[in-house]
Design an enzyme around this catalytic site. Structure first.
Site, short mmCIF file in Angstrom:
data_model
loop_
_atom_site.label_atom_id
_atom_site.label_comp_id
_atom_site.label_asym_id
_atom_site.label_seq_id
_atom_site.Cartn_x
_atom_site.Cartn_y
_atom_site.Cartn_z
N THR A 139 0.87 -1.17 0.00
CA THR A 139 0.00 0.00 0.00
C THR A 139 0.91 1.22 0.00
O THR A 139 1.98 1.19 0.61
CB THR A 139 -0.85 -0.01 1.30
OG1 THR A 139 -1.77 -1.09 1.20
CG2 THR A 139 -1.60 1.30 1.51
N GLY A 196 -10.87 -1.86 3.16
CA GLY A 196 -9.99 -1.69 4.31
C GLY A 196 -10.01 -0.26 4.84
O GLY A 196 -10.95 0.51 4.59
N ASP A 197 -8.96 0.09 5.54
CA ASP A 197 -8.90 1.40 6.20
C ASP A 197 -8.46 2.53 5.28
O ASP A 197 -8.77 3.69 5.54
CB ASP A 197 -7.90 1.34 7.36
CG ASP A 197 -6.50 0.96 6.87
OD1 ASP A 197 -6.38 0.01 6.07
OD2 ASP A 197 -5.53 1.62 7.29
N THR A 244 -0.80 1.94 6.99
CA THR A 244 -0.74 0.70 6.22
C THR A 244 -0.71 -0.47 7.19
O THR A 244 -0.11 -0.36 8.26
CB THR A 244 0.49 0.68 5.29
OG1 THR A 244 0.56 -0.62 4.68
CG2 THR A 244 1.79 0.96 6.01
N GLY A 245 -1.35 -1.56 6.80
CA GLY A 245 -1.40 -2.73 7.69
C GLY A 245 -2.73 -3.42 7.53
O GLY A 245 -3.47 -3.12 6.59
N THR A 246 -3.05 -4.33 8.43
CA THR A 246 -4.32 -5.04 8.34
C THR A 246 -5.45 -4.07 8.69
O THR A 246 -5.64 -3.68 9.84
CB THR A 246 -4.31 -6.27 9.26
OG1 THR A 246 -3.16 -7.05 8.92
CG2 THR A 246 -5.56 -7.11 9.08
N GLY A 247 -6.17 -3.65 7.65
CA GLY A 247 -7.07 -2.50 7.74
C GLY A 247 -8.15 -2.58 8.79
O GLY A 247 -8.57 -1.56 9.33
N1 ASP Z 1 -4.38 -1.24 4.92
C1 ASP Z 1 -4.64 -1.91 3.68
C2 ASP Z 1 -6.00 -2.57 3.75
O1 ASP Z 1 -6.30 -3.15 4.77
C3 ASP Z 1 -3.63 -2.93 3.31
C4 ASP Z 1 -2.18 -2.60 3.60
O2 ASP Z 1 -1.87 -1.50 3.99
O3 ASP Z 1 -1.32 -3.50 3.38
O4 ASP Z 1 -6.69 -2.56 2.77
#
Ligand code: ASP
Length: 342
Positions: free
Chosen positions: A206, A236-237, A257-260
């Protein structure tokens, strides 16, 4: 492994000297599994995008202009999970999310699940500037993009072999059905693909940028393909204002960025700004509090970049690595990938 960057990632720029911080995704990014060619390619891309934003700001452009310029480059770059090179849904589609927010006036624009607009970040900006709305989704968002003259592409434009093989591998592993190869995709390669990374490396990517311009205004933007193998129209977020993206001249600008799902539940971006605004925290302290305490308490994973109108810059992540870069007017470009870099 966690990384605390208190102090180190915080620089004080003179007011109204421009500054940029950029990320290219957080996750399991480790030296041992990164080929030198791949690392060089990531560093070159981060440099190119940062320089594009710097050029805009040097010429007196706005933080919003600089963010759009840098993110367009990253969306065109197949290394990153945004625009071309985005991950696939379980149905074998590239569904793109993006958001942008202007800290000067709290205007914001966001799109989710778009499949035809080449630059989702520009579509988010158009929603902000040319529509009465904040968020548009799916085909309607693309139709709006076409109506305001944004470049439209066939959905197969976003296809990359590396991401396709990565999806197939994940679905096989999870015992889920493999969708047909997307219409318009190039013919499957006959031998192993000549990519700089194995297909399942770095499913992250991302991209996000926060910037401060010479007028003293901050802004934030984020663009993503979301999470690989997502289904049921999952969002996602990244395009959720306050979760993955937020900017206010009263506090700070953040791109996450990360698990949204965790970032939505914690409204991470706004939470960092609230700590700065109401608790008077320094930016780095606020970023670390949210990532290393609040996100960690939910067992969430990821990171963020942030900036304040008075020139504090910060990044914080609880994953092994995060692709990242920062530059202040008159300073030296700093790029990091792994957790042990400053
Ligand atoms: N945050 C993003 C989502 O959850 C994915 C990511 O940042 O890797 O869609």
């Amino acid at each position: 492994m966690t990384t605390t960057l208190a102090g180190a990632a915080q620089t004080q720029a003179t007011a109204h000297h421009w500054a940029i911080v950029l990320h290219g995704g957080a996750g399991v990014i480790e030296r041992a599994s990164m080929k030198p060619e791949a690392e060089a390619a990531y560093r070159a891309s981060l440099t190119r995008a940062t320089q594009a934003a710097a050029k805009v700001l040097d010429l007196g452009g706005s933080s919003v202009d600089a963010i759009e310029a840098a993110i367009q480059i990253l969306e065109d770059d197949p290394l990153f999970n945004a625009g071309r090179g985005a991950v696939f849904t379980a149905e074998g589609r590239n569904e793109l999310d993006a958001a942008i927010m202007d800290g000067a006036n709290l205007k914001a624009g966001a799109v989710a699940g778009v499949t035809r607009t080449r630059h989702p970040i520009s579509l988010a900006r158009a929603v902000m500037e040319k529509s009465p709305h904040v968020m548009l989704i799916g085909a309607g968002a693309d139709t709006f993009g076409a109506s305001v003259g944004l470049e439209q592409v066939d959905p197969s434009y976003f296809f990359t072999e590396r991401r396709w093989q990565s999806l197939v591998k994940q679905l096989q592993k999870e015992g889920r059905p493999i969708p047909p190869r997307p219409a318009g995709a190039p013919a499957p390669p006959t031998g192993p693909i000549a990519e700089i990374e194995p297909p399942d490396a770095h499913r992250f990517g991302t991209v996000g940028v926060v910037a401060l311009d010479r007028a003293g205004n901050i802004a934030a933007g984020t663009s993503t393909g979301g999470t690989q193998g997502k289904q049921w129209g999952r969002v996602g977020d990244s395009p959720i204002i306050g979760a993955g993206t937020y900017a206010s001249n009263q506090s700070c600008a953040v791109s996450a960025t990360g698990t949204g799902e965790y970032f939505i539940r914690l409204t991470v971006a706004r939470e960092v700004c609230a700590l700065v605004q109401y608790k008077g925290m320094m930016l780095q302290q606020a970023a670390d509090q949210v990532i290393h305490r609040e996100l960690a308490a939910l067992h969430g994973d990821g990171g963020l970049i942030a900036i304040t109108p008075d020139g504090q810059l910060a990044w914080s992540f609880n994953t092994p690595g995060m692709f990242r870069a920062r530059l202040t007017e008159g300073g030296n470009l700093q790029i990091g990938i792994y957790g042990d870099e400053p």
